[in-house]
Motif scaffolding. Structure first.
Motif, PDB file in Angstrom:
ATOM      1  N   GLY A  84       0.871  -1.271  -0.052  1.00 22.96           N
ATOM      2  CA  GLY A  84      -0.101  -0.064  -0.051  1.00 22.96           C
ATOM      3  C   GLY A  84       0.791   1.254  -0.012  1.00 22.96           C
ATOM      4  N   GLY A  85       2.050   1.389   0.544  1.00 25.86           N
ATOM      5  CA  GLY A  85       2.786   2.386   0.571  1.00 25.86           C
ATOM      6  C   GLY A  85       3.530   2.626  -0.432  1.00 25.86           C
ATOM      7  N   SER A  86       3.668   3.943  -0.878  1.00 25.29           N
ATOM      8  CA  SER A  86       4.371   4.302  -2.316  1.00 25.29           C
ATOM      9  C   SER A  86       4.691   5.895  -2.060  1.00 25.29           C
ATOM     10  CB  SER A  86       3.871   4.284  -3.435  1.00 25.29           C
ATOM     11  OG  SER A  86       4.659   4.614  -4.438  1.00 25.29           O
ATOM     12  N   LYS A  87       6.108   5.916  -1.837  1.00 25.49           N
ATOM     13  CA  LYS A  87       6.593   7.425  -1.713  1.00 25.49           C
ATOM     14  C   LYS A  87       6.583   8.279  -2.976  1.00 25.49           C
ATOM     15  CE  LYS A  87       7.558   7.005   2.736  1.00 25.49           C
ATOM     16  NZ  LYS A  87       7.002   5.390   3.009  1.00 25.49           N
ATOM     17  N   SER A  88       7.126   7.669  -4.066  1.00 32.87           N
ATOM     18  CA  SER A  88       7.220   8.413  -5.429  1.00 32.87           C
ATOM     19  C   SER A  88       5.747   8.797  -6.006  1.00 32.87           C
ATOM     20  CB  SER A  88       7.985   7.808  -6.446  1.00 32.87           C
ATOM     21  OG  SER A  88       7.513   6.730  -6.618  1.00 32.87           O
ATOM     22  N   ILE A  89       4.809   7.800  -5.923  1.00 37.22           N
ATOM     23  CA  ILE A  89       3.523   8.085  -6.263  1.00 37.22           C
ATOM     24  C   ILE A  89       2.556   7.347  -5.297  1.00 37.22           C
ATOM     25  CG2 ILE A  89       1.915   7.469  -8.283  1.00 37.22           C
ATOM     26  CD1 ILE A  89       4.183   6.954 -10.129  1.00 37.22           C
ATOM     27  N   PRO A  90       1.915   8.273  -4.600  1.00 26.72           N
ATOM     28  CA  PRO A  90       1.272   7.657  -3.430  1.00 26.72           C
ATOM     29  C   PRO A  90       0.046   6.886  -4.146  1.00 26.72           C
ATOM     30  CG  PRO A  90       1.726   9.970  -2.836  1.00 26.72           C
ATOM     31  CD  PRO A  90       2.254   9.615  -4.408  1.00 26.72           C
ATOM     32  N   ARG A  91      -0.238   5.710  -3.299  1.00 24.89           N
ATOM     33  CA  ARG A  91      -1.212   4.824  -3.889  1.00 24.89           C
ATOM     34  C   ARG A  91      -1.220   4.385  -5.128  1.00 24.89           C
ATOM     35  NH1 ARG A  91      -3.031   2.507   0.062  1.00 24.89           N
ATOM     36  NH2 ARG A  91      -4.850   2.013  -0.693  1.00 24.89           N
ATOM     37  N   LYS A  92      -0.053   4.052  -5.618  1.00 26.17           N
ATOM     38  CA  LYS A  92       0.513   3.725  -7.086  1.00 26.17           C
ATOM     39  C   LYS A  92      -0.068   2.550  -7.857  1.00 26.17           C
ATOM     40  CE  LYS A  92       4.711   2.340  -7.643  1.00 26.17           C
ATOM     41  NZ  LYS A  92       6.027   2.142  -7.729  1.00 26.17           N
ATOM     42  N   ASN A  93      -0.398   1.630  -6.964  1.00 29.19           N
ATOM     43  CA  ASN A  93      -0.857   0.393  -7.297  1.00 29.19           C
ATOM     44  C   ASN A  93      -2.399   0.335  -7.915  1.00 29.19           C
ATOM     45  OD1 ASN A  93       1.399  -1.461  -7.414  1.00 29.19           O
ATOM     46  ND2 ASN A  93       1.545  -1.193  -4.990  1.00 29.19           N
ATOM     47  N   ILE A  94      -3.159   1.352  -7.357  1.00 25.99           N
ATOM     48  CA  ILE A  94      -4.458   1.473  -7.715  1.00 25.99           C
ATOM     49  C   ILE A  94      -4.770   2.682  -8.464  1.00 25.99           C
ATOM     50  CG2 ILE A  94      -5.124   0.103  -5.406  1.00 25.99           C
ATOM     51  CD1 ILE A  94      -5.996   2.419  -4.332  1.00 25.99           C
ATOM     52  N   ARG A  95      -3.847   3.426  -9.155  1.00 22.71           N
ATOM     53  CA  ARG A  95      -4.157   4.540  -9.708  1.00 22.71           C
ATOM     54  C   ARG A  95      -4.564   4.061 -11.086  1.00 22.71           C
ATOM     55  NH1 ARG A  95      -0.807   9.197  -8.692  1.00 22.71           N
ATOM     56  NH2 ARG A  95      -1.617  10.011 -10.913  1.00 22.71           N
ATOM     57  N   LEU A  96      -5.448   4.852 -11.499  1.00 21.90           N
ATOM     58  CA  LEU A  96      -6.251   4.229 -12.851  1.00 21.90           C
ATOM     59  C   LEU A  96      -5.444   4.665 -14.126  1.00 21.90           C
ATOM     60  CD1 LEU A  96     -10.028   5.826 -12.559  1.00 21.90           C
ATOM     61  CD2 LEU A  96      -8.769   3.484 -12.018  1.00 21.90           C
ATOM     62  N   ILE A  97      -5.060   3.574 -15.057  1.00 19.45           N
ATOM     63  CA  ILE A  97      -4.143   3.607 -16.090  1.00 19.45           C
ATOM     64  C   ILE A  97      -5.395   2.969 -17.292  1.00 19.45           C
ATOM     65  CG2 ILE A  97      -2.328   2.901 -17.356  1.00 19.45           C
ATOM     66  CD1 ILE A  97      -1.646   4.765 -15.135  1.00 19.45           C
ATOM     67  N   ALA A  98      -5.777   3.798 -18.336  1.00 18.81           N
ATOM     68  CA  ALA A  98      -6.396   3.228 -19.298  1.00 18.81           C
ATOM     69  C   ALA A  98      -7.985   2.701 -18.500  1.00 18.81           C
ATOM     70  CB  ALA A  98      -5.825   2.284 -20.025  1.00 18.81           C
ATOM     71  N   GLY A  99      -8.294   3.315 -17.795  1.00 15.06           N
ATOM     72  CA  GLY A  99      -9.509   3.121 -17.100  1.00 15.06           C
ATOM     73  C   GLY A  99      -9.665   1.972 -16.043  1.00 15.06           C
ATOM     74  N   LYS A 100      -8.552   1.643 -15.740  1.00  9.21           N
ATOM     75  CA  LYS A 100      -8.206   0.348 -14.838  1.00  9.21           C
ATOM     76  C   LYS A 100      -7.271   0.731 -13.785  1.00  9.21           C
ATOM     77  CE  LYS A 100      -9.388  -3.047 -18.462  1.00  9.21           C
ATOM     78  NZ  LYS A 100      -9.109  -4.305 -19.027  1.00  9.21           N
ATOM     79  N   PRO A 101      -7.412   0.119 -12.526  1.00 13.25           N
ATOM     80  CA  PRO A 101      -6.228   0.304 -11.530  1.00 13.25           C
ATOM     81  C   PRO A 101      -5.072  -0.389 -12.147  1.00 13.25           C
ATOM     82  CG  PRO A 101      -8.430  -0.441 -10.466  1.00 13.25           C
ATOM     83  CD  PRO A 101      -8.666  -0.628 -11.896  1.00 13.25           C
ATOM     84  N   LEU A 102      -4.093   0.252 -11.802  1.00 13.13           N
ATOM     85  CA  LEU A 102      -2.658  -0.238 -12.361  1.00 13.13           C
ATOM     86  C   LEU A 102      -2.488  -1.963 -12.033  1.00 13.13           C
ATOM     87  CD1 LEU A 102       0.151   0.231 -13.452  1.00 13.13           C
ATOM     88  CD2 LEU A 102       0.728   1.036 -11.166  1.00 13.13           C
ATOM     89  N   ILE A 103      -2.874  -2.146 -11.019  1.00 11.90           N
ATOM     90  CA  ILE A 103      -2.575  -3.414 -10.769  1.00 11.90           C
ATOM     91  C   ILE A 103      -3.417  -4.544 -11.504  1.00 11.90           C
ATOM     92  CG2 ILE A 103      -4.282  -3.866  -8.855  1.00 11.90           C
ATOM     93  CD1 ILE A 103      -2.384  -5.769  -7.348  1.00 11.90           C
ATOM     94  N   ALA A 104      -4.715  -3.980 -11.835  1.00  9.13           N
ATOM     95  CA  ALA A 104      -5.598  -4.753 -12.581  1.00  9.13           C
ATOM     96  C   ALA A 104      -5.096  -5.306 -13.869  1.00  9.13           C
ATOM     97  CB  ALA A 104      -6.687  -4.219 -13.068  1.00  9.13           C
ATOM     98  N   HIS A 105      -4.103  -4.675 -14.691  1.00 11.34           N
ATOM     99  CA  HIS A 105      -3.467  -4.865 -15.759  1.00 11.34           C
ATOM    100  C   HIS A 105      -2.770  -6.218 -15.713  1.00 11.34           C
ATOM    101  CE1 HIS A 105      -4.735  -1.106 -17.967  1.00 11.34           C
ATOM    102  NE2 HIS A 105      -4.452  -0.721 -16.916  1.00 11.34           N
TER     103      HIS A 105
END
Length: 274
Positions: free
Chosen positions: A48-69
């Protein structure tokens, strides 16, 4: 007499061909059964922690959370039999389950720090699965959520290649280095420079040599890493002693900063309708 001999030869030849075809089919069926029974685990670590991009793994990329890809790539694989996300975060766990990944445990916080390397994460996951489910995969595939634009075809080709190398402890994806390490230097305490590394039998000043004259170097790209669980559990290593290279020649983004998110968005967005 010759005709009879010729006919007899054809009968024998036909019988031999049928026999060999039958053996080939049996071999293919046995191989398919082995493929079906082979347990290949995709493990996706996402804290869950990320310093450079907070909440990086669930940020939306192309309409989906990053981890979903990464989850969807693993689910589409012809070889991967199970997809698990290792996370310490309840929101990431809920999103991962929504995209059909398993989250059978929450990762302990001591294995989810800024400086936590990969090995404790994978060791914890494999031991938990063995102790709580009796589950022991033959191969574990490391898929980093920060590489969202993998091609499933490449993923499957890497796994199939590794399966054919039983003597290998692991496989790591690499690409040609963007800058040759043979032209890099260290600065000594006295202010003078020295090469980071020197190729074998090299007597020239490396920074004066043309790039083409230097050995080709490669860098890990985070596309895919594959390891045998016995290496992780028994040798306390992610790679062991014999790591095969899998060269990737595709354009790949590894997300560390905000500009990487924008690059991934451009790469994953389908072209607009004309």
């Amino acid at each position: 007499m010759r005709l009879a001999e010729s006919s007899g030869f054809r009968v024998v030849l036909h019988s031999y061909v049928l026999k060999m075809t039958h053996k080939w089919k049996e071999g293919m069926e046995a191989n398919n059964e082995r493929e079906k029974s082979r347990e290949i685990l995709a493990l996706i670590p996402a804290r869950g922690g990320s310093k450079s991009i907070p909440r990086k793994n669930i940020r939306l990329i192309a309409g989906k959370p990053l981890i979903a890809h990464s989850i969807e790539q693993a689910k589409k694989s012809a070889h991967i039999t199970r997809v698990i996300v290792s996370t310490d975060d309840l929101e990431i766990a809920e999103i991962s389950r929504r995209f059909d990944a398993e989250v059978p445990f929450l990762r302990p916080s001591e294995f989810a720090q800024d400086d936590t390397p990969d090995w404790p994460v994978f060791n914890h996951a494999l031991r938990w699965l063995k102790d709580n489910e009796g589950y022991e995969p033959e191969i574990v595939v490391h898929l980093r959520p920060t590489t969202p634009n993998r091609r499933v075809e490449t993923l499957d080709h890497a796994i199939a290649t590794f399966i054919q190398i039983p003597e290998a402890d692991s496989m790591r994806s690499v690409r040609p280095a963007e800058y040759s390490p043979y032209k890099m230097v260290l600065i000594r305490p006295d202010g003078c420079i020295e090469p980071v590394v020197i190729p074998p039998n090299c007597k020239n000043e490396l920074w004066n040599m043309p790039r083409q004259a230097l050995p080709q170097a490669y860098q890990g790209d985070g596309y895919i890493d594959i390891t045998r669980p016995r290496v992780i559990l028994g040798r306390k290593s992610m790679f062991g002693e014999k790591t095969k290279a899998y060269i990737v020649d595709e354009s790949v983004v590894d997300i560390d900063y905000e500009e990487d998110l924008r690059k991934a968005e451009r790469m994953l967005r389908p072209p607009e309708d004309a």
